[in-house]
Design an enzyme around this catalytic site. Structure first.
Site, PDB file in Angstrom:
ATOM      1  N   SER A  64     -15.582  47.068 -48.964  1.00 15.41           N
ATOM      2  CA  SER A  64     -16.750  46.397 -49.519  1.00 15.41           C
ATOM      3  C   SER A  64     -17.719  45.981 -48.414  1.00 15.41           C
ATOM      4  O   SER A  64     -18.363  46.828 -47.830  1.00 15.41           O
ATOM      5  CB  SER A  64     -16.409  45.212 -50.411  1.00 15.41           C
ATOM      6  OG  SER A  64     -17.567  44.848 -51.143  1.00 15.41           O
ATOM      7  N   HIS A  69     -24.755  35.444 -40.882  1.00 10.42           N
ATOM      8  CA  HIS A  69     -26.123  35.010 -40.591  1.00 10.42           C
ATOM      9  C   HIS A  69     -25.985  33.769 -39.716  1.00 10.42           C
ATOM     10  O   HIS A  69     -25.286  32.826 -40.097  1.00 10.42           O
ATOM     11  CB  HIS A  69     -26.870  34.656 -41.873  1.00 10.42           C
ATOM     12  CG  HIS A  69     -26.837  35.741 -42.898  1.00 10.42           C
ATOM     13  ND1 HIS A  69     -27.637  36.848 -42.838  1.00 10.42           N
ATOM     14  CD2 HIS A  69     -26.063  35.888 -43.995  1.00 10.42           C
ATOM     15  CE1 HIS A  69     -27.376  37.629 -43.872  1.00 10.42           C
ATOM     16  NE2 HIS A  69     -26.422  37.075 -44.585  1.00 10.42           N
ATOM     17  N   CYS A  84     -11.806  44.614 -51.531  1.00  9.15           N
ATOM     18  CA  CYS A  84     -10.942  45.015 -52.652  1.00  9.15           C
ATOM     19  C   CYS A  84      -9.635  45.581 -52.116  1.00  9.15           C
ATOM     20  O   CYS A  84      -8.851  46.154 -52.867  1.00  9.15           O
ATOM     21  CB  CYS A  84     -11.656  46.041 -53.531  1.00  9.15           C
ATOM     22  SG  CYS A  84     -12.180  47.520 -52.668  1.00  9.15           S
TER      23      CYS A  84
END
Length: 85
Positions: A64, A69, A84
């Site tokens: 995924s 940030h 996943c």
């Protein structure tokens, strides 16, 4: 329906003398360690250096995604991992 695990981590009150949050080069070792520990498979990546400080790194994973940030002016960063696997 549970298809994976989603971790959202807001790290606050980061005080560091080496200014790790300021640049891609400063935060990237942490991201690489997360990838290594999680045995994640990077299939693409985008990195952006803000001026004068701060960065965003986004890793597309076969499982995924992983992103960070940084907000050096606020002494914090936000990490988002969905897998996943």
């Amino acid at each position: 329906m549970n298809t994976g695990i989603h971790l959202i981590v807001d790290v606050v009150n980061i005080t560091t003398k080496n200014k790790a949050l300021n640049t891609i080069e400063g935060i990237e070792p942490l991201m690489r360690k997360i990838i290594e520990i999680g045995k994640l498979n990077v299939v693409g990546e985008i990195k952006h250096q803000f001026q004068p400080i701060g960065s965003t790194l986004l890793y597309l994973l076969s499982e995924s995604h992983l992103s960070v940030h940084t907000y050096p002016e606020k002494f914090c960063c936000a990490i988002d991992l969905y897998s996943c696997n």
